[in-house]
Design a protein around this motif. Structure first.
Motif, PDB file in Angstrom:
ATOM      1  N   VAL A 184       0.871  -1.171   0.000  1.00 18.11           N
ATOM      2  CA  VAL A 184       0.000   0.000   0.000  1.00 18.11           C
ATOM      3  C   VAL A 184       0.907   1.219   0.000  1.00 18.11           C
ATOM      4  CG1 VAL A 184      -1.785   1.270   1.260  1.00 18.11           C
ATOM      5  CG2 VAL A 184      -1.772  -1.234   1.295  1.00 18.11           C
ATOM      6  N   ALA A 185       0.588   2.231  -0.804  1.00 13.30           N
ATOM      7  CA  ALA A 185       1.474   3.382  -0.925  1.00 13.30           C
ATOM      8  C   ALA A 185       0.684   4.679  -0.952  1.00 13.30           C
ATOM      9  CB  ALA A 185       2.326   3.267  -2.188  1.00 13.30           C
ATOM     10  N   ARG A 186       1.366   5.760  -0.627  1.00 15.26           N
ATOM     11  CA  ARG A 186       0.786   7.099  -0.681  1.00 15.26           C
ATOM     12  C   ARG A 186       1.101   7.759  -2.020  1.00 15.26           C
ATOM     13  NH1 ARG A 186      -2.759   9.363   3.271  1.00 15.26           N
ATOM     14  NH2 ARG A 186      -2.484   8.083   5.131  1.00 15.26           N
ATOM     15  N   GLY A 187       0.172   8.597  -2.456  1.00 19.62           N
ATOM     16  CA  GLY A 187       0.420   9.440  -3.609  1.00 19.62           C
ATOM     17  C   GLY A 187       0.975  10.782  -3.168  1.00 19.62           C
ATOM     18  N   THR A 188       1.398  11.595  -4.112  1.00 15.92           N
ATOM     19  CA  THR A 188       1.984  12.894  -3.761  1.00 15.92           C
ATOM     20  C   THR A 188       0.958  13.830  -3.141  1.00 15.92           C
ATOM     21  OG1 THR A 188       1.589  13.620  -6.035  1.00 15.92           O
ATOM     22  CG2 THR A 188       3.772  12.725  -5.535  1.00 15.92           C
ATOM     23  N   GLY A 189      -0.329  13.578  -3.380  1.00 16.48           N
ATOM     24  CA  GLY A 189      -1.374  14.406  -2.789  1.00 16.48           C
ATOM     25  C   GLY A 189      -1.957  13.823  -1.521  1.00 16.48           C
ATOM     26  N   GLY A 190      -1.350  12.757  -0.998  1.00 18.68           N
ATOM     27  CA  GLY A 190      -1.816  12.143   0.233  1.00 18.68           C
ATOM     28  C   GLY A 190      -2.810  11.014   0.036  1.00 18.68           C
ATOM     29  N   GLU A 191      -3.235  10.781  -1.204  1.00 22.99           N
ATOM     30  CA  GLU A 191      -4.161   9.684  -1.470  1.00 22.99           C
ATOM     31  C   GLU A 191      -3.456   8.345  -1.263  1.00 22.99           C
ATOM     32  OE1 GLU A 191      -2.513  11.164  -5.460  1.00 22.99           O
ATOM     33  OE2 GLU A 191      -2.908  11.890  -3.440  1.00 22.99           O
ATOM     34  N   VAL A 192      -4.236   7.305  -0.968  1.00 19.47           N
ATOM     35  CA  VAL A 192      -3.677   5.981  -0.693  1.00 19.47           C
ATOM     36  C   VAL A 192      -4.014   5.051  -1.845  1.00 19.47           C
ATOM     37  CG1 VAL A 192      -3.582   4.051   0.927  1.00 19.47           C
ATOM     38  CG2 VAL A 192      -3.980   6.372   1.775  1.00 19.47           C
ATOM     39  N   TYR A 193      -3.016   4.287  -2.297  1.00 20.09           N
ATOM     40  CA  TYR A 193      -3.188   3.418  -3.451  1.00 20.09           C
ATOM     41  C   TYR A 193      -2.946   1.962  -3.100  1.00 20.09           C
ATOM     42  CZ  TYR A 193      -3.137   7.524  -6.526  1.00 20.09           C
ATOM     43  OH  TYR A 193      -3.435   8.706  -7.148  1.00 20.09           O
ATOM     44  N   ASN A 194      -3.702   1.120  -3.756  1.00 17.22           N
ATOM     45  CA  ASN A 194      -3.504  -0.324  -3.737  1.00 17.22           C
ATOM     46  C   ASN A 194      -2.456  -0.648  -4.800  1.00 17.22           C
ATOM     47  OD1 ASN A 194      -3.821  -3.109  -3.519  1.00 17.22           O
ATOM     48  ND2 ASN A 194      -5.762  -3.149  -4.630  1.00 17.22           N
ATOM     49  N   ILE A 195      -1.390  -1.329  -4.410  1.00 16.37           N
ATOM     50  CA  ILE A 195      -0.292  -1.630  -5.326  1.00 16.37           C
ATOM     51  C   ILE A 195      -0.240  -3.128  -5.568  1.00 16.37           C
ATOM     52  CG2 ILE A 195       2.183  -1.373  -5.779  1.00 16.37           C
ATOM     53  CD1 ILE A 195       0.733   1.278  -5.407  1.00 16.37           C
ATOM     54  N   ASN A 196      -0.101  -3.534  -6.813  1.00 15.96           N
ATOM     55  CA  ASN A 196       0.097  -4.950  -7.098  1.00 15.96           C
ATOM     56  C   ASN A 196       1.347  -5.430  -6.368  1.00 15.96           C
ATOM     57  OD1 ASN A 196       1.638  -7.049  -8.958  1.00 15.96           O
ATOM     58  ND2 ASN A 196      -0.546  -7.330  -9.284  1.00 15.96           N
ATOM     59  N   ALA A 197       1.225  -6.524  -5.611  1.00 13.44           N
ATOM     60  CA  ALA A 197       2.332  -6.981  -4.763  1.00 13.44           C
ATOM     61  C   ALA A 197       3.544  -7.414  -5.585  1.00 13.44           C
ATOM     62  CB  ALA A 197       1.877  -8.121  -3.868  1.00 13.44           C
ATOM     63  N   ASP A 198       3.327  -7.968  -6.774  1.00 12.58           N
ATOM     64  CA  ASP A 198       4.447  -8.371  -7.620  1.00 12.58           C
ATOM     65  C   ASP A 198       5.285  -7.158  -8.025  1.00 12.58           C
ATOM     66  OD1 ASP A 198       3.574 -11.119  -7.738  1.00 12.58           O
ATOM     67  OD2 ASP A 198       2.042 -10.473  -9.162  1.00 12.58           O
ATOM     68  N   LEU A 199       4.596  -6.094  -8.432  1.00  9.33           N
ATOM     69  CA  LEU A 199       5.304  -4.892  -8.869  1.00  9.33           C
ATOM     70  C   LEU A 199       5.909  -4.139  -7.689  1.00  9.33           C
ATOM     71  CD1 LEU A 199       2.820  -3.667 -11.623  1.00  9.33           C
ATOM     72  CD2 LEU A 199       4.890  -5.046 -11.887  1.00  9.33           C
ATOM     73  N   ALA A 200       5.246  -4.202  -6.525  1.00  8.65           N
ATOM     74  CA  ALA A 200       5.825  -3.589  -5.329  1.00  8.65           C
ATOM     75  C   ALA A 200       7.110  -4.299  -4.921  1.00  8.65           C
ATOM     76  CB  ALA A 200       4.819  -3.618  -4.187  1.00  8.65           C
ATOM     77  N   ALA A 201       7.105  -5.632  -4.999  1.00 10.24           N
ATOM     78  CA  ALA A 201       8.306  -6.405  -4.659  1.00 10.24           C
ATOM     79  C   ALA A 201       9.440  -6.087  -5.618  1.00 10.24           C
ATOM     80  CB  ALA A 201       7.993  -7.897  -4.692  1.00 10.24           C
ATOM     81  N   ALA A 202       9.132  -5.949  -6.890  1.00 10.71           N
ATOM     82  CA  ALA A 202      10.158  -5.617  -7.878  1.00 10.71           C
ATOM     83  C   ALA A 202      10.761  -4.250  -7.596  1.00 10.71           C
ATOM     84  CB  ALA A 202       9.563  -5.662  -9.288  1.00 10.71           C
ATOM     85  N   ALA A 203       9.914  -3.276  -7.289  1.00 11.08           N
ATOM     86  CA  ALA A 203      10.408  -1.933  -6.990  1.00 11.08           C
ATOM     87  C   ALA A 203      11.294  -1.937  -5.746  1.00 11.08           C
ATOM     88  CB  ALA A 203       9.229  -0.979  -6.801  1.00 11.08           C
ATOM     89  N   MET A 204      10.907  -2.717  -4.739  1.00 13.39           N
ATOM     90  CA  MET A 204      11.711  -2.803  -3.521  1.00 13.39           C
ATOM     91  C   MET A 204      13.042  -3.491  -3.792  1.00 13.39           C
ATOM     92  SD  MET A 204      12.055  -1.974  -0.390  1.00 13.39           S
ATOM     93  CE  MET A 204      10.412  -1.271  -0.204  1.00 13.39           C
ATOM     94  N   ALA A 205      13.035  -4.527  -4.612  1.00 11.93           N
ATOM     95  CA  ALA A 205      14.280  -5.226  -4.949  1.00 11.93           C
ATOM     96  C   ALA A 205      15.260  -4.288  -5.642  1.00 11.93           C
ATOM     97  CB  ALA A 205      13.972  -6.434  -5.838  1.00 11.93           C
ATOM     98  N   VAL A 206      14.761  -3.467  -6.528  1.00 14.47           N
ATOM     99  CA  VAL A 206      15.624  -2.510  -7.226  1.00 14.47           C
ATOM    100  C   VAL A 206      16.188  -1.491  -6.244  1.00 14.47           C
ATOM    101  CG1 VAL A 206      15.664  -0.658  -8.944  1.00 14.47           C
ATOM    102  CG2 VAL A 206      14.461  -2.805  -9.445  1.00 14.47           C
ATOM    103  N   ALA A 207      15.338  -0.946  -5.380  1.00 20.09           N
ATOM    104  CA  ALA A 207      15.767   0.086  -4.435  1.00 20.09           C
ATOM    105  C   ALA A 207      16.814  -0.426  -3.453  1.00 20.09           C
ATOM    106  CB  ALA A 207      14.565   0.627  -3.676  1.00 20.09           C
ATOM    107  N   LEU A 208      16.750  -1.724  -3.128  1.00 21.86           N
ATOM    108  CA  LEU A 208      17.681  -2.305  -2.160  1.00 21.86           C
ATOM    109  C   LEU A 208      18.897  -2.946  -2.809  1.00 21.86           C
ATOM    110  CD1 LEU A 208      15.100  -3.981   0.255  1.00 21.86           C
ATOM    111  CD2 LEU A 208      16.542  -2.000   0.757  1.00 21.86           C
ATOM    112  N   ASP A 209      19.027  -2.803  -4.128  1.00 23.03           N
ATOM    113  CA  ASP A 209      20.128  -3.474  -4.848  1.00 23.03           C
ATOM    114  C   ASP A 209      20.151  -4.963  -4.513  1.00 23.03           C
ATOM    115  OD1 ASP A 209      20.948  -1.090  -6.017  1.00 23.03           O
ATOM    116  OD2 ASP A 209      22.342  -0.638  -4.389  1.00 23.03           O
ATOM    117  N   ALA A 210      18.995  -5.584  -4.548  1.00 18.40           N
ATOM    118  CA  ALA A 210      18.882  -6.986  -4.156  1.00 18.40           C
ATOM    119  C   ALA A 210      19.628  -7.897  -5.109  1.00 18.40           C
ATOM    120  CB  ALA A 210      17.412  -7.397  -4.088  1.00 18.40           C
ATOM    121  N   GLU A 211      20.120  -8.987  -4.566  1.00 20.31           N
ATOM    122  CA  GLU A 211      20.768 -10.003  -5.384  1.00 20.31           C
ATOM    123  C   GLU A 211      19.721 -10.809  -6.141  1.00 20.31           C
ATOM    124  OE1 GLU A 211      24.186 -12.349  -6.701  1.00 20.31           O
ATOM    125  OE2 GLU A 211      23.916 -10.355  -5.832  1.00 20.31           O
ATOM    126  N   LYS A 212      18.607 -11.106  -5.460  1.00 16.51           N
ATOM    127  CA  LYS A 212      17.563 -11.917  -6.079  1.00 16.51           C
ATOM    128  C   LYS A 212      16.182 -11.375  -5.729  1.00 16.51           C
ATOM    129  CE  LYS A 212      19.935 -16.412  -6.311  1.00 16.51           C
ATOM    130  NZ  LYS A 212      19.737 -17.869  -6.237  1.00 16.51           N
TER     131      LYS A 212
END
Length: 304
Positions: A184-212
């Motif tokens: 679940v994520a916030r928008g720039t205007g404070g709104e709350v969004y439902n995020i696809n978990a697959d795409l959220a995991a991918a974004a987190m992996a990139v941000a953390l320089d994950a190995e896998k």
């Protein structure tokens, strides 16, 4: 990315002593590396599989790896919506999310699914800490549409992650914790969004320089010619996956899209694994020939 703190593994030989020698070597190679695991599918509704997954996560952490869990909760959300007599509707594999549905999404993901998963992991070791993409502005999203037959379709409060501030997650890893994150994520205007978990995991992996990046799902992997064959594509490059995207079923599309984004942004490999198999997360991460489908960067294939 600033370096993470010193990893303090326990005796991983005792913890995972039944692994094959090649798997033990991979476990050693991964010590101190971040692995992002998307937990979802049938594994989330089977008590046996949930327990197995929790043990896998603690085993990986005690062996010196840095697991980060991003969880889904689709079946639980749908069940609650039906109990409340609210419509359940999907477009291109994404849940149509009205403000009323968004309230249920937040309640189920962070108030029920996450708490249960944190408790299961902590029953095996005091590691797991729950958070959502809203916390500490960890994930920022913008509204997205679904594409159906080449046309955009409004699906409500469904977001696309455009920024990840992973400092809170890194701080938890430095404290020997296992972050368990609700998509679940916030928008720039404070709104709350439902995020696809697959795409959220991918974004987190990139941000953390994950190995896998590992995604647990309800199938054996990406089928080569579904529904005419159950032959699984065991290994594919990012370029090969990109060519297949227009032909994929709605459920598999965000998973492969997430894998593609991850490996093209620096994650060394992404894996689609059958979450219906006990210990699939552990075996998939430490196996040199992981079951399911492995996606690798194009340049790695050329070097190989």
């Amino acid at each position: 990315m600033k370096p993470l703190g010193t990893v303090k593994p326990t005796s991983h030989v005792a913890v995972v002593g039944d692994l094959f020698p090649v798997e033990q070597l991979e476990l050693e190679r991964l010590r101190g590396k971040v692995v992002v695991i998307k937990f979802g599918g049938h594994a989330m509704v089977s008590q046996e599989l949930k327990q197995s997954f929790a043990r896998d996560v603690v085993t990986l952490r005690r062996a010196g790896l840095l697991p980060v869990v991003v969880h889904g909760g689709g079946p639980q959300i749908s069940a609650m919506l039906e109990r409340l007599d609210l419509a359940v509707h999907f477009e291109a594999g994404l849940r149509v999310t009205t403000p009323e549905v968004m309230d249920v999404v937040r309640m189920v993901l962070t108030g029920r699914v996450q708490r249960e998963l944190v408790g299961l992991i902590n029953a095996h070791g005091p590691f797991a800490v729950g958070m959502s993409g809203e916390d500490a502005h960890t994930m920022t999203a913008v509204r997205r549409a679904a594409w159906v037959n080449g046309e955009p379709v409004d699906i409500g409060l469904v977001g696309e992650v455009v920024d990840v501030n992973a400092e809170t997650v890194r701080a938890l890893l430095e404290q020997d914790r296992v972050p368990v994150i609700s998509p679940v994520a916030r928008g720039t205007g404070g709104e709350v969004y439902n995020i696809n978990a697959d795409l959220a995991a991918a974004a987190m992996a990139v941000a953390l320089d994950a190995e896998k990046l590992v995604m647990l799902t309800d199938v054996e992997g990406l089928y080569a010619n579904w529904p005419h064959s159950t032959e699984v594509i065991r290994r594919a490059t990012a370029e090969e996956i990109e060519k297949l995207l227009p032909e994929l079923a709605s459920g598999m599309l965000p998973k492969m899209e997430g894998c593609l984004r991850a490996v093209r942004a620096g994650v060394r490999s992404a894996h689609i694994l059958d979450g219906r198999v006990p210990n699939s997360a552990l075996r998939g991460i430490v196996s040199g020939d992981a079951p399911g489908t492995t996606v690798i960067p194009d340049q790695e294939a050329r070097v190989g």
